[in-house]
Motif scaffolding. Structure first.
Motif, short mmCIF file in Angstrom:
data_model
loop_
_atom_site.label_atom_id
_atom_site.label_comp_id
_atom_site.label_asym_id
_atom_site.label_seq_id
_atom_site.Cartn_x
_atom_site.Cartn_y
_atom_site.Cartn_z
N PHE A 154 -3.93 5.72 -2.53
CA PHE A 154 -3.59 5.22 -1.11
C PHE A 154 -2.38 6.37 -1.19
O PHE A 154 -1.65 6.75 -2.18
CB PHE A 154 -2.86 3.82 -1.69
CG PHE A 154 -3.97 2.97 -1.49
CD1 PHE A 154 -4.74 2.47 -0.45
CD2 PHE A 154 -4.18 2.33 -2.76
CE1 PHE A 154 -5.82 1.56 -0.73
CE2 PHE A 154 -5.27 1.56 -2.92
CZ PHE A 154 -6.10 1.15 -1.77
N THR A 155 -2.04 6.82 0.06
CA THR A 155 -0.93 7.84 0.41
C THR A 155 0.45 7.06 0.08
O THR A 155 1.49 7.63 -0.05
CB THR A 155 -0.93 8.14 1.88
OG1 THR A 155 -0.88 7.01 2.73
CG2 THR A 155 -2.15 8.84 2.31
N GLY A 156 0.50 5.71 -0.05
CA GLY A 156 1.68 5.01 -0.23
C GLY A 156 1.75 3.61 -0.36
O GLY A 156 0.45 3.03 0.10
N MET A 157 2.81 2.76 -0.27
CA MET A 157 2.55 1.43 -0.39
C MET A 157 1.94 0.79 1.15
O MET A 157 1.71 -0.14 1.35
CB MET A 157 4.08 0.76 -0.60
CG MET A 157 4.26 0.98 -2.36
SD MET A 157 2.87 0.40 -3.48
CE MET A 157 3.09 -1.37 -3.12
N ASP A 158 2.66 1.55 1.94
CA ASP A 158 2.23 1.08 3.56
C ASP A 158 0.79 1.32 3.78
O ASP A 158 0.07 0.38 4.22
CB ASP A 158 2.96 1.85 4.41
CG ASP A 158 2.86 1.51 5.88
OD1 ASP A 158 3.42 0.22 6.17
OD2 ASP A 158 2.07 1.89 6.78
N ASP A 159 0.03 2.39 3.22
CA ASP A 159 -1.42 2.77 3.28
C ASP A 159 -2.06 1.41 2.54
O ASP A 159 -2.99 1.03 2.95
CB ASP A 159 -1.70 3.96 2.63
CG ASP A 159 -3.29 4.27 2.70
OD1 ASP A 159 -3.81 3.75 4.02
OD2 ASP A 159 -3.51 4.94 2.07
#
Length: 259
Positions: free
Chosen positions: A64-69
């Motif tokens: 994932f690109t980050g926690m939002d992703d």
């Protein structure tokens, strides 16, 4: 010398974690749901998720690109679980109603995740499949494309809004949630009729009704509106009449009862 481009598949971890599991998007999302249930939305961090998986937190960024992703992926999973447990074929109204209830139930099964994701658009395959199904039912019922989009917007926003509202209550600490529910009997039911005649007259019914979700009632009202528009379109301008119970194009016996 330019860096060698590494494919997304090659970035995936193949070795088992300290807990013996091989990481995948599915495993990470399932673990995120567990972390959300145990620690709430503020507790979903890369560090805590890595610890739950038995992996270095940086490993998550291979998937994932980050926690939002990751949050979008969690929302996509909740959408997909609703569709997995849903079967249609009973007519547009019964199918829309059962799909709406399945979506609402899927989010309420994971209230902390629902609070985090109900307002998000993931653009992922399982969410897209749900949207395709809803639009297919509306267009298949005979609505024009502008009307289908208008009612799709109303249907999905209504469903997710109630999911967020009802999940917010379920995500409260047990003591706080019970105190809110008891307020109808402990406070509202004791208001004097002289100053609050309408509340006093309905206090018993309010106490029995308010701890439950209003989503099925409001969903039925939306479905009534769709049925009325379909009936008006069939009759032509100026000749609209109220829809039959159960929808203009279905027998009443095929409409599911209250949940």
């Amino acid at each position: 010398m330019p860096k060698k481009v590494v494919s997304e598949e090659a970035r995936r971890r193949r070795r088992p974690t300290r807990q013996g599991a091989v990481l995948s998007e599915t495993l990470i999302v399932q673990t995120a749901l567990r972390v959300l249930r145990e620690h709430g939305t503020a507790g979903l961090t890369a560090r805590r998720l890595g610890a739950a998986l038995g992996a270095d937190p940086s490993t998550l960024y291979r998937y994932f690109t980050g926690m939002d992703d990751l949050a979008r992926a969690v929302g996509n999973e909740l959408m997909g679980r609703a569709l997995d447990g849903w079967t249609g074929g009973q007519g547009w109204r019964a199918d829309l109603r059962s799909l709406g209830l399945a979506l609402h139930s899927s989010y309420l099964a994971h209230p902390q995740a629902a609070v985090l994701t109900a307002s998000r658009v993931s653009g992922r395959p399982r969410e897209i499949a749900v949207d395709e199904a809803i639009l297919g039912l509306l267009r298949g019922a005979g609505l024009t494309d502008p009307a289908a989009v208008r009612f799709y917007h109303a249907f999905i926003d209504l469903t997710l809004a109630f999911a967020a509202l009802d999940a917010g209550a379920l995500a409260l600490p047990e003591e706080a949630r019970r105190a809110d529910e008891d307020m109808w009997a402990s406070t509202y039911a004791r208001l004097p009729a002289a100053s609050h005649p309408n509340i006093a007259a309905t206090a018993g019914r309010l106490a029995a009704r308010m701890p439950h979700s209003a989503y099925p009632v409001v969903l039925d009202s939306l479905l009534d509106g769709i049925a009325a528009e379909l009936a008006a379109a069939r009759l032509g301008p100026g000749r609209a009449r109220p829809p039959r119970p159960g929808g203009a194009d279905e027998r009443p016996s095929r409409r599911p009862g209250p949940p």
